[in-house]
Enzyme design. Structure first.
Site, PDB file in Angstrom:
ATOM      1  CG  HIS A  96      -2.054   0.837   1.282  1.00  0.00           C
ATOM      2  ND1 HIS A  96      -2.405   1.675   0.263  1.00  0.00           N
ATOM      3  CD2 HIS A  96      -2.963   1.092   2.284  1.00  0.00           C
ATOM      4  CE1 HIS A  96      -3.455   2.403   0.614  1.00  0.00           C
ATOM      5  NE2 HIS A  96      -3.804   2.073   1.838  1.00  0.00           N
ATOM      6  CG  ASP A 136       2.795   4.466  -3.826  1.00  0.00           C
ATOM      7  OD1 ASP A 136       2.701   5.567  -3.270  1.00  0.00           O
ATOM      8  OD2 ASP A 136       2.071   3.497  -3.554  1.00  0.00           O
ATOM      9  CG  HIS A 191      -4.284   0.583  -8.195  1.00  0.00           C
ATOM     10  ND1 HIS A 191      -5.614   0.501  -7.908  1.00  0.00           N
ATOM     11  CD2 HIS A 191      -3.741   1.455  -7.311  1.00  0.00           C
ATOM     12  CE1 HIS A 191      -5.874   1.303  -6.887  1.00  0.00           C
ATOM     13  NE2 HIS A 191      -4.767   1.889  -6.499  1.00  0.00           N
TER      14      HIS A 191
HETATM   15  N1  CMC Z   1       5.063  -6.583 -10.357  1.00  0.00           N
HETATM   16  C1  CMC Z   1       4.990  -7.788 -10.978  1.00  0.00           C
HETATM   17  N2  CMC Z   1       3.845  -8.507 -11.065  1.00  0.00           N
HETATM   18  C2  CMC Z   1       2.752  -7.988 -10.502  1.00  0.00           C
HETATM   19  C3  CMC Z   1       2.759  -6.746  -9.858  1.00  0.00           C
HETATM   20  C4  CMC Z   1       3.977  -6.037  -9.783  1.00  0.00           C
HETATM   21  N3  CMC Z   1       4.038  -4.837  -9.176  1.00  0.00           N
HETATM   22  N4  CMC Z   1       1.525  -6.478  -9.382  1.00  0.00           N
HETATM   23  C5  CMC Z   1       0.759  -7.527  -9.719  1.00  0.00           C
HETATM   24  N5  CMC Z   1       1.495  -8.430 -10.392  1.00  0.00           N
HETATM   25  C6  CMC Z   1       1.022  -9.691 -11.005  1.00  0.00           C
HETATM   26  C7  CMC Z   1       0.682 -10.705  -9.908  1.00  0.00           C
HETATM   27  O1  CMC Z   1       1.808 -11.487  -9.594  1.00  0.00           O
HETATM   28  C8  CMC Z   1      -0.411 -11.485 -10.585  1.00  0.00           C
HETATM   29  O2  CMC Z   1       0.184 -12.341 -11.531  1.00  0.00           O
HETATM   30  P1  CMC Z   1      -0.461 -13.796 -11.833  1.00  0.00           P
HETATM   31  O3  CMC Z   1      -1.801 -13.511 -12.424  1.00  0.00           O
HETATM   32  O4  CMC Z   1       0.491 -14.450 -12.769  1.00  0.00           O
HETATM   33  O5  CMC Z   1      -0.542 -14.479 -10.509  1.00  0.00           O
HETATM   34  C9  CMC Z   1      -1.179 -10.430 -11.373  1.00  0.00           C
HETATM   35  O6  CMC Z   1      -0.226  -9.401 -11.652  1.00  0.00           O
HETATM   36  C10 CMC Z   1      -2.378  -9.845 -10.618  1.00  0.00           C
HETATM   37  O7  CMC Z   1      -1.888  -9.278  -9.405  1.00  0.00           O
HETATM   38  P2  CMC Z   1      -2.595  -9.396  -7.998  1.00  0.00           P
HETATM   39  O8  CMC Z   1      -1.551  -9.590  -6.949  1.00  0.00           O
HETATM   40  O9  CMC Z   1      -3.704 -10.396  -8.048  1.00  0.00           O
HETATM   41  O10 CMC Z   1      -3.222  -7.960  -7.879  1.00  0.00           O
HETATM   42  P3  CMC Z   1      -3.838  -7.299  -6.580  1.00  0.00           P
HETATM   43  O11 CMC Z   1      -4.972  -6.467  -7.019  1.00  0.00           O
HETATM   44  O12 CMC Z   1      -4.126  -8.314  -5.529  1.00  0.00           O
HETATM   45  O13 CMC Z   1      -2.638  -6.391  -6.025  1.00  0.00           O
HETATM   46  C11 CMC Z   1      -1.154  -4.580  -5.749  1.00  0.00           C
HETATM   47  C12 CMC Z   1      -2.526  -5.035  -6.278  1.00  0.00           C
HETATM   48  C13 CMC Z   1      -1.079  -3.075  -5.832  1.00  0.00           C
HETATM   49  C14 CMC Z   1      -1.045  -4.974  -4.264  1.00  0.00           C
HETATM   50  C15 CMC Z   1      -0.041  -5.237  -6.583  1.00  0.00           C
HETATM   51  O14 CMC Z   1      -0.142  -4.817  -7.919  1.00  0.00           O
HETATM   52  C16 CMC Z   1       1.347  -4.943  -6.035  1.00  0.00           C
HETATM   53  O15 CMC Z   1       1.807  -5.639  -5.138  1.00  0.00           O
HETATM   54  N6  CMC Z   1       2.051  -3.877  -6.563  1.00  0.00           N
HETATM   55  C17 CMC Z   1       3.350  -3.509  -6.060  1.00  0.00           C
HETATM   56  C18 CMC Z   1       3.183  -2.696  -4.787  1.00  0.00           C
HETATM   57  C19 CMC Z   1       2.655  -1.310  -5.077  1.00  0.00           C
HETATM   58  O16 CMC Z   1       3.134  -0.598  -5.935  1.00  0.00           O
HETATM   59  N7  CMC Z   1       1.669  -0.883  -4.263  1.00  0.00           N
HETATM   60  C20 CMC Z   1       1.079   0.445  -4.362  1.00  0.00           C
HETATM   61  C21 CMC Z   1      -0.336   0.393  -4.854  1.00  0.00           C
HETATM   62  S1  CMC Z   1      -0.974   1.979  -5.381  1.00  0.00           S
HETATM   63  C22 CMC Z   1      -0.998   3.042  -4.061  1.00  0.00           C
HETATM   64  C23 CMC Z   1      -1.470   2.485  -2.757  1.00  0.00           C
HETATM   65  O17 CMC Z   1      -2.439   1.738  -2.668  1.00  0.00           O
HETATM   66  O18 CMC Z   1      -0.831   2.800  -1.766  1.00  0.00           O
END
Ligand code: CMC
Length: 436
Positions: A268, A363, A307
């Site tokens: 987050h 971010d 996201h």
């Molecule tokens: N890098 C590489 N792969 C990713 C990333 C990433 N940053 N984010 C998601 N994926 C992949 C994930 O591994 C999954 O792949 P697969 O379908 O093969 O298993 C697919 O994309 C879907 O991801 P998810 O984990 O199901 O998505 P989510 O909605 O649960 O998570 C998230 C959203 C923001 C937590 C995630 O994208 C992430 O961890 N991003 C990196 C951390 C980040 O930048 N966070 C800030 C978010 S925006 C501001 C805020 O909220 O504070």
């Protein structure tokens, strides 16, 4: 069959049900009537991590994640960032309408009245080690304010709520600056209410021996824009925490402390600090392709990418890129920008990221700007929390005044043992009691 009804057939019993649809949504409680026997609890929905569950009705922030749209109270984020100050936007988010001149002046005066910290709070901060992470200090200090303002527990009184909301918004920059100065053993600087919200924050952060701190207007405006972009983002993890904790009628200080704790995680708000660590690890533009390959091979994530809601470019990231250009005219280029741009270029052309609709989020570039302005990476998430307090408090107030809301209490699907009975310790499997 009604047009706004969902027809369901339970194949277990052959019974048919009609469930009303409102706003494209059915109420999970309407499914409870679907039972296999009179003593059956009834049908539930299972939605770990709330992938497809609306937990509230809200009139504050609108996001269309597929189109990359973000609006506060109906106003596009781009227009607000271009035309308004952070406190003006805070007023909008909290009250539903942009303020008139008079309303804005009254609001600014109210916030300024509350910028100081109780002197005992300074002593509380003194208790932290010099190298304490500022996010931990912030969370604890906000929680501690609940002991300074016990009247905040009267959450049903709108006037009392208004006072606590102003206090929290006003004190966030002061706490942040004190956390920063504590690390360096610098004397704390009292707020200067001649200055704007962001100028005063910069003053409390960086004033040394000059009689009057003068903030660079381009940097002060850039910070104001960054605060606008971070002010609310509907039902994200920390806002959901604020609503959940607030739903128990806990006071706003401990509820905000809990929300800030949720924000601190690297998935987050903590992601902005992680982005900088990642760029440091990558080191140079030439190493970007290898780093992206590593991520695709399942080793870590690209921090600042992806996201839950945006499946298109995060509109805030676009404004941040523009703001970065303004900041760099003053500070000179942050060398990490080159690495970040290359990372974005490679990722946006790569099948892995395209297929999963992973774009830079808010971010990704914010940390590069903050670092160029002189903020240390461990302060980045605190900089996210300063404006997000506005959203948390607006959502908290909306929750408290929503007659449909109650204490937040989800159901579970129990997967543990059936009933069993305690056996004496020496008879338990693997027990050594009494063994020779
Ligand atoms: N890098 C590489 N792969 C990713 C990333 C990433 N940053 N984010 C998601 N994926 C992949 C994930 O591994 C999954 O792949 P697969 O379908 O093969 O298993 C697919 O994309 C879907 O991801 P998810 O984990 O199901 O998505 P989510 O909605 O649960 O998570 C998230 C959203 C923001 C937590 C995630 O994208 C992430 O961890 N991003 C990196 C951390 C980040 O930048 N966070 C800030 C978010 S925006 C501001 C805020 O909220 O504070």
């Amino acid at each position: 069959m009604g047009q706004n009804m969902l027809s369901l057939t339970d194949q277990r019993t052959g019974l048919q049900f009609e469930v009303p649809i409102t706003d494209g949504t059915i109420r999970a409680a309407d499914l409870k009537q679907i039972k296999t026997s009179p003593d059956d609890f009834g049908m539930m929905t299972y939605d770990p991590a709330f992938l497809n569950t609306a937990s509230c009705r809200s009139a504050i922030t609108f996001i269309d994640g597929d189109k990359g749209i973000l609006r506060y109270r109906g106003y596009p984020i781009e227009e607000l960032a271009e035309n308004c100050s952070f406190l003006e936007v805070a007023y909008l988010i909290l009250n539903g309408e942009l303020p008139t001149d008079e309303e804005l002046n009254d609001w600014i005066a109210l916030v300024k009245r509350h910028t100081m910290l109780h002197e005992t709070t300074k002593k509380f901060l003194e208790g932290f080690r010099y190298d304490a992470h500022p996010m931990g200090m912030l969370i604890s200090t906000i929680a501690a304010l609940s002991t300074v303002y016990p009247e905040a527990r009267d959450i049903q009184d709108p006037e009392n709520r208004k006072k606590q909301i102003a206090r929290l918004i006003a004190k966030m920059p002061t706490i942040t600056a004190y956390c920063y100065r504590h690390h360096f053993g610098l004397p704390y600087i009292y707020p200067d209410n001649d200055l704007s919200f962001t100028e005063n924050f910069m003053n409390m952060m960086w004033k040394l021996l000059e009689p009057k701190y003068v903030a660079n207007p381009i940097l002060a405006r850039a910070l104001d824009i960054l605060f606008i972009l971070h002010a609310d983002h509907e039902q994200n993890c920390s806002t959901n925490t604020m609503r959940a904790v607030g739903s128990s009628q806990a006071d706003p200080y401990v509820s905000v402390a809990a929300a800030a704790a949720a924000l601190s995680g690297p998935l987050h708000g903590g992601a902005n600090e992680e982005v900088l660590h990642m760029l440091d690890e990558i080191g140079s533009k030439e190493n970007v392709a290898a780093y992206v390959k590593k991520v695709k091979d399942g080793h870590g994530k690209l921090m600042g990418f992806g996201h839950r809601v945006y499946k298109n470019y995060d509109p805030r990231a676009r404004i941040i890129k523009w703001t970065a250009d303004q900041v760099f005219t003053v500070t000179g280029l942050n060398p990490k920008l080159e690495i970040a741009k290359e990372l974005e270029r490679i990722a946006l052309e790569d099948e892995y990221f395209i297929k999963r609709k992973l774009y830079p989020n808010v971010d990704f570039y914010s940390g590069i700007i903050y670092e160029a302005m002189g903020f240390r990476p461990d302060l980045f998430t605190v900089l996210f929390a300063i404006p997000r307090v506005v959203g948390w408090l607006a959502q908290w107030q909306e929750m408290l005044t929503d007659p449909e809301q109650k204490i937040a209490r989800p159901r579970q699907i129990y997967t543990g043992s059936g009933e069993r009975h305690v056996v004496p310790i020496d008879k338990r499997h693997g027990s050594t009691v009494g063994a020779d």
